[in-house]
Design an enzyme around this catalytic site. Sequence first.
Site, short mmCIF file in Angstrom:
data_model
loop_
_atom_site.label_atom_id
_atom_site.label_comp_id
_atom_site.label_asym_id
_atom_site.label_seq_id
_atom_site.Cartn_x
_atom_site.Cartn_y
_atom_site.Cartn_z
CB ALA B 117 -0.82 0.10 1.18
CB ALA B 118 3.96 2.35 1.93
N PRO B 119 3.19 4.37 -0.86
CG PRO B 119 3.53 6.52 -2.01
CD PRO B 119 3.65 4.90 -1.99
CE LYS B 122 -1.72 2.27 -8.31
NZ LYS B 122 -0.31 2.68 -7.81
CB CYS B 239 4.41 1.44 -12.34
SG CYS B 239 5.58 1.42 -11.17
C1 SAM Z 1 4.45 -0.05 -6.13
S1 SAM Z 1 4.70 0.15 -4.48
C2 SAM Z 1 3.03 0.21 -3.96
C3 SAM Z 1 2.79 1.73 -4.35
C4 SAM Z 1 1.31 2.17 -3.50
N1 SAM Z 1 0.19 1.07 -3.93
C5 SAM Z 1 0.68 3.53 -3.90
O1 SAM Z 1 -0.39 3.48 -4.86
O2 SAM Z 1 1.19 4.38 -3.49
C6 SAM Z 1 4.95 -1.57 -3.96
C7 SAM Z 1 5.26 -1.57 -2.34
O3 SAM Z 1 5.38 -2.81 -2.12
C8 SAM Z 1 5.85 -3.09 -0.83
N2 SAM Z 1 6.36 -4.23 -0.69
C9 SAM Z 1 7.80 -4.91 -1.27
N3 SAM Z 1 7.57 -5.93 -1.01
C10 SAM Z 1 6.52 -6.13 -0.14
C11 SAM Z 1 6.30 -7.62 0.55
N4 SAM Z 1 7.11 -8.65 0.43
N5 SAM Z 1 5.12 -7.45 1.25
C12 SAM Z 1 4.52 -6.36 1.30
N6 SAM Z 1 4.71 -5.43 0.57
C13 SAM Z 1 5.99 -5.25 0.13
C14 SAM Z 1 6.97 -1.89 -0.97
O4 SAM Z 1 7.22 -1.42 0.33
C15 SAM Z 1 6.35 -0.81 -1.90
O5 SAM Z 1 5.71 0.15 -1.01
#
Ligand code: SAM
Lengths: 163, 311
Positions: B117-119, B122, B239
């Site tokens: 979810a971060a940051p 969405k 993306c």
């Molecule tokens: C593409 S970004 C998400 C962007 C976010 N959905 C937004 O719209 O702002 C991918 C996210 O996946 C997290 N991530 C990476 N590996 C992960 C894991 N094994 N479990 C959960 N989250 C993970 C990362 O920290 C990162 O914040």
Amino acid sequence: MSKHKPNNLIAEFLNYLDERFGIKKEIFFDYGFDTDGERISIFSEGINNKNLDGLIIKSIGLRAGKYFKDIRNGRVKLKISTNFAQIFGRYATKNVLQINDDEVKEYIRGSDLENIRPLNVEEGEVIIKWNENVIGGGNYSQGKIKNQIPKKKRLTKISDENF
Amino acid sequence: MGDIVIPSEFNERYSKLLGEDNKIFLDFCKKPLKKCIRINTLKVKNTDKFIENLDERYKLEKVPFCPYAYFIDHLNPGKMPEYFFGEIYIQDAASLIPPIALNLNPDGDEFVFDACAAPGSKTTQMAQIMNNKGCIVANDASNDRIKALFFNLESYGVMNIIVTGINMERPVPEKLYNKFTQILVDAPCSCEGTVRKDRKVLSRWSVRLLNFLSVQQKKIIKNAINMLKKDGILVYSTCTLAPEENEEVIDYALGNFDVEVEEIEIKNLKIREGITEWNGNDLSKDLKKCIRIYPQDNDTEGFFVTKLRKI
Ligand SMILES: C[S@@+](CC[C@H](N)C(=O)[O-])C[C@H]1O[C@@H](n2cnc3c(N)ncnc32)[C@H](O)[C@@H]1O
């Protein structure tokens, strides 16, 4: 927290909103509140009927306010959060302070405001408005408003032409 | 600004995928991205008046496929007072698509899991579609990035929210199985599609990286599917446009779990079908229902979105 802590922190918070700002409890009919003993959070009631078993929760809802100790007299006081004020501050009927265009530019950059002579505002926490917008909370005392906007949220580089 | 260096292998791959359109694709990769803002309807109650007021100060252009987003000619919307008030979110137009594809109900009582979810672009968008009703569990494995998530959730007035820090690559506890009505997996990826915003992204690019990420993405989607209720919807998005991180991940899900691909219908969005063959391997024909958003088609970033239903 200190022994001055009220027994029911959430009820106390709701009373504070009503007494200080005239924000009535009924507004929060669709919401729930939670506290860790210091911070109060507000959340949508839709969360109440969900099965949260198995989730290790870091936080619920939005931070609404917190209890803190006033260093001058050691008393425990309440303070509302900027984001909570921006959403629910519009229901306030008292201790609302209107600021003008020049003042808002200073305030959202994080400065305190001086030489404020508001009418009908008691010393202590106030809700600060600019036109219809609630900026956040502030602490009013002797013609000054102490800025309460969190550092991260301040728009330090905002330029005047953006207004 | 210096020109972006396109790795030759990148060029070859897209030449295979796009044929003649590869040139225009690469040209668009080099073009700066138009700034786009989403109006946060959790805070802005009278959208028409709000837009009228913005329109007096800036040049706005409606995002054709999203009623609450606009391209804006302001170079740094982060300096606008509306940003301070949490009334606008700066979000690329293509990144608006995955939450739209979930078809969330504004009056519903849904239980949504945002796996990565971060940051919170969405998450905050989903909360506004849901009118702060129901419940979203916003999850991320990175504590640092969760700080940014908290900040955004609070600034944008999200209240139907719980934040968790599950590592989605590890098996999740059985208590979490079959729990959620909708799940968004906006997976960590190579970010090829963000090249118009982040000119350095291709300097980190390699096929090895794509394959590494693909393994990670398969683990994440597997665990997410376990958490989805029967008949529930899972949207998988990235993306990036690399098939290893997209169709190959969905093909793996279709082959191993009880899910099927559903059509995504979004008006005024130009899309291309998912591919059904890559590197000489045949993939499921159903992957045609996945959507590829190329930068040149809607003048956005590149994105990939798939909608799965658990059966
Ligand atoms: C593409 S970004 C998400 C962007 C976010 N959905 C937004 O719209 O702002 C991918 C996210 O996946 C997290 N991530 C990476 N590996 C992960 C894991 N094994 N479990 C959960 N989250 C993970 C990362 O920290 C990162 O914040």
